[in-house]
Structures are given as C-alpha cells and as structure tokens.
Design a protein around this motif. Sequence first.
Motif, PDB file in Angstrom:
ATOM      1  N   ARG A  97      25.044  90.980  42.516  1.00  0.00           N
ATOM      2  CA  ARG A  97      26.036  90.397  41.597  1.00  0.00           C
ATOM      3  C   ARG A  97      25.454  90.244  40.193  1.00  0.00           C
ATOM      4  N   LEU A  98      24.216  89.776  40.111  1.00  0.00           N
ATOM      5  CA  LEU A  98      23.594  89.581  38.807  1.00  0.00           C
ATOM      6  C   LEU A  98      23.274  90.911  38.124  1.00  0.00           C
ATOM      7  N   LEU A  99      22.901  91.911  38.891  1.00  0.00           N
ATOM      8  CA  LEU A  99      22.693  93.234  38.295  1.00  0.00           C
ATOM      9  C   LEU A  99      24.005  93.773  37.733  1.00  0.00           C
ATOM     10  N   GLY A 100      25.084  93.592  38.466  1.00  0.00           N
ATOM     11  CA  GLY A 100      26.396  94.026  37.974  1.00  0.00           C
ATOM     12  C   GLY A 100      26.810  93.279  36.729  1.00  0.00           C
ATOM     13  N   ALA A 101      26.598  91.974  36.731  1.00  0.00           N
ATOM     14  CA  ALA A 101      26.946  91.171  35.555  1.00  0.00           C
ATOM     15  C   ALA A 101      26.096  91.570  34.363  1.00  0.00           C
ATOM     16  N   GLY A 102      24.810  91.723  34.598  1.00  0.00           N
ATOM     17  CA  GLY A 102      23.912  92.090  33.509  1.00  0.00           C
ATOM     18  C   GLY A 102      24.274  93.416  32.878  1.00  0.00           C
ATOM     19  N   ARG A 103      24.623  94.364  33.703  1.00  0.00           N
ATOM     20  CA  ARG A 103      24.995  95.684  33.195  1.00  0.00           C
ATOM     21  C   ARG A 103      26.276  95.611  32.364  1.00  0.00           C
ATOM     22  N   GLN A 104      27.242  94.872  32.869  1.00  0.00           N
ATOM     23  CA  GLN A 104      28.537  94.742  32.196  1.00  0.00           C
ATOM     24  C   GLN A 104      28.414  94.008  30.861  1.00  0.00           C
ATOM     25  N   LEU A 105      27.480  93.074  30.791  1.00  0.00           N
ATOM     26  CA  LEU A 105      27.358  92.223  29.610  1.00  0.00           C
ATOM     27  C   LEU A 105      26.430  92.787  28.529  1.00  0.00           C
ATOM     28  N   LEU A 106      25.825  93.930  28.787  1.00  0.00           N
ATOM     29  CA  LEU A 106      24.985  94.550  27.762  1.00  0.00           C
ATOM     30  C   LEU A 106      25.840  94.952  26.566  1.00  0.00           C
ATOM     31  N   PRO A 107      25.273  94.870  25.378  1.00  0.00           N
ATOM     32  CA  PRO A 107      26.048  95.277  24.202  1.00  0.00           C
ATOM     33  C   PRO A 107      26.361  96.770  24.241  1.00  0.00           C
ATOM     34  N   ARG A 108      27.487  97.122  23.677  1.00  0.00           N
ATOM     35  CA  ARG A 108      27.901  98.525  23.605  1.00  0.00           C
ATOM     36  C   ARG A 108      26.808  99.330  22.885  1.00  0.00           C
ATOM     37  N   GLY A 109      26.452 100.458  23.437  1.00  0.00           N
ATOM     38  CA  GLY A 109      25.436 101.304  22.835  1.00  0.00           C
ATOM     39  C   GLY A 109      24.013 100.943  23.225  1.00  0.00           C
ATOM     40  N   HIS A 110      23.855  99.950  24.109  1.00  0.00           N
ATOM     41  CA  HIS A 110      22.510  99.551  24.535  1.00  0.00           C
ATOM     42  C   HIS A 110      21.822 100.718  25.238  1.00  0.00           C
ATOM     43  N   VAL A 111      20.602 100.970  24.865  1.00  0.00           N
ATOM     44  CA  VAL A 111      19.794 102.006  25.515  1.00  0.00           C
ATOM     45  C   VAL A 111      18.647 101.295  26.226  1.00  0.00           C
ATOM     46  N   PRO A 112      18.655 101.320  27.553  1.00  0.00           N
ATOM     47  CA  PRO A 112      17.623 100.593  28.282  1.00  0.00           C
ATOM     48  C   PRO A 112      16.248 101.233  28.105  1.00  0.00           C
ATOM     49  N   THR A 113      15.233 100.384  28.066  1.00  0.00           N
ATOM     50  CA  THR A 113      13.864 100.874  28.000  1.00  0.00           C
ATOM     51  C   THR A 113      13.470 101.440  29.366  1.00  0.00           C
ATOM     52  N   SER A 114      12.376 102.138  29.404  1.00  0.00           N
ATOM     53  CA  SER A 114      11.913 102.675  30.687  1.00  0.00           C
ATOM     54  C   SER A 114      11.597 101.535  31.658  1.00  0.00           C
ATOM     55  N   MET A 115      11.103 100.418  31.146  1.00  0.00           N
ATOM     56  CA  MET A 115      10.813  99.267  32.011  1.00  0.00           C
ATOM     57  C   MET A 115      12.106  98.690  32.586  1.00  0.00           C
ATOM     58  N   GLU A 116      13.142  98.581  31.760  1.00  0.00           N
ATOM     59  CA  GLU A 116      14.438  98.093  32.260  1.00  0.00           C
ATOM     60  C   GLU A 116      14.965  99.003  33.360  1.00  0.00           C
ATOM     61  N   ARG A 117      14.920 100.309  33.112  1.00  0.00           N
ATOM     62  CA  ARG A 117      15.416 101.265  34.110  1.00  0.00           C
ATOM     63  C   ARG A 117      14.637 101.133  35.410  1.00  0.00           C
ATOM     64  N   HIS A 118      13.328 101.033  35.312  1.00  0.00           N
ATOM     65  CA  HIS A 118      12.478 100.909  36.491  1.00  0.00           C
ATOM     66  C   HIS A 118      12.789  99.618  37.252  1.00  0.00           C
ATOM     67  N   ASP A 119      12.836  98.497  36.524  1.00  0.00           N
ATOM     68  CA  ASP A 119      13.081  97.207  37.178  1.00  0.00           C
ATOM     69  C   ASP A 119      14.450  97.153  37.847  1.00  0.00           C
ATOM     70  N   CYS A 120      15.465  97.668  37.173  1.00  0.00           N
ATOM     71  CA  CYS A 120      16.817  97.672  37.759  1.00  0.00           C
ATOM     72  C   CYS A 120      16.887  98.583  38.975  1.00  0.00           C
ATOM     73  N   ALA A 121      16.249  99.735  38.887  1.00  0.00           N
ATOM     74  CA  ALA A 121      16.243 100.663  40.025  1.00  0.00           C
ATOM     75  C   ALA A 121      15.519 100.048  41.218  1.00  0.00           C
ATOM     76  N   GLN A 122      14.424  99.368  40.963  1.00  0.00           N
ATOM     77  CA  GLN A 122      13.679  98.736  42.043  1.00  0.00           C
ATOM     78  C   GLN A 122      14.484  97.599  42.666  1.00  0.00           C
ATOM     79  N   ALA A 123      15.108  96.773  41.833  1.00  0.00           N
ATOM     80  CA  ALA A 123      15.931  95.677  42.351  1.00  0.00           C
ATOM     81  C   ALA A 123      17.098  96.224  43.174  1.00  0.00           C
ATOM     82  N   GLU A 124      17.725  97.289  42.678  1.00  0.00           N
ATOM     83  CA  GLU A 124      18.823  97.905  43.429  1.00  0.00           C
ATOM     84  C   GLU A 124      18.338  98.441  44.769  1.00  0.00           C
ATOM     85  N   GLU A 125      17.214  99.118  44.762  1.00  0.00           N
ATOM     86  CA  GLU A 125      16.668  99.682  45.997  1.00  0.00           C
ATOM     87  C   GLU A 125      16.400  98.594  47.031  1.00  0.00           C
ATOM     88  N   LEU A 126      15.825  97.482  46.594  1.00  0.00           N
ATOM     89  CA  LEU A 126      15.544  96.373  47.511  1.00  0.00           C
ATOM     90  C   LEU A 126      16.835  95.759  48.057  1.00  0.00           C
TER      91      LEU A 126
END
Length: 78
Positions: free
Chosen positions: A15-44
């Motif tokens: 739920r928090l990953l979904g909220a966080g993604r939705q609430l990012l500002p338009r045009g946000h480009v995630p850093t490699s660390m953000e992508r890694h952390d989100c992918a790991q959290a999703e996988e778990l």
Amino acid sequence: MAGIGGEHRATLAARLLGAGRQLLPRGHVPTSMERHDCAQAEELAVAVLGRAAYDAAYAEGGGRTLEEAAALVDAHRE
C-alpha cells in the motif's frame, strides 16, 4: 518492511509503495537507489502475498492522498 512481520506488514508495504509512487511529482526520475529499493521491497512483498494480492494492495495505496498515506504509516508504527 515487507520481509518481516508476515502478511500484515507485506500488505502495508504494498500500500505504501503504491501511495509513494502515486504521490511523486510529475516528471520525477527515480535514482538508481530508489529503483533498487522499490524493486527489492516489491519482491519481498510479492513473495509473502503473491502477485494478485500485492497488486490489489498496491492499487489501494495508489488511491490515497498524502494525508491518508501519512496516517497509514502513523497507525502502524511500533
């Protein structure tokens, strides 16, 4: 969050990953660390919940306002 605490915490994480993604500002480009952390959290979380339950919780989180997402975090602090 998802890897500890079983289904309840994995659902909260989705739920928090979904909220966080939705609430990012338009045009946000995630850093490699953000992508890694989100992918790991999703996988778990998917490992605990399965894909369908994860997707449902993620979608539910994506419909929350910033205030609702913050309240969800506050309600589940330990």
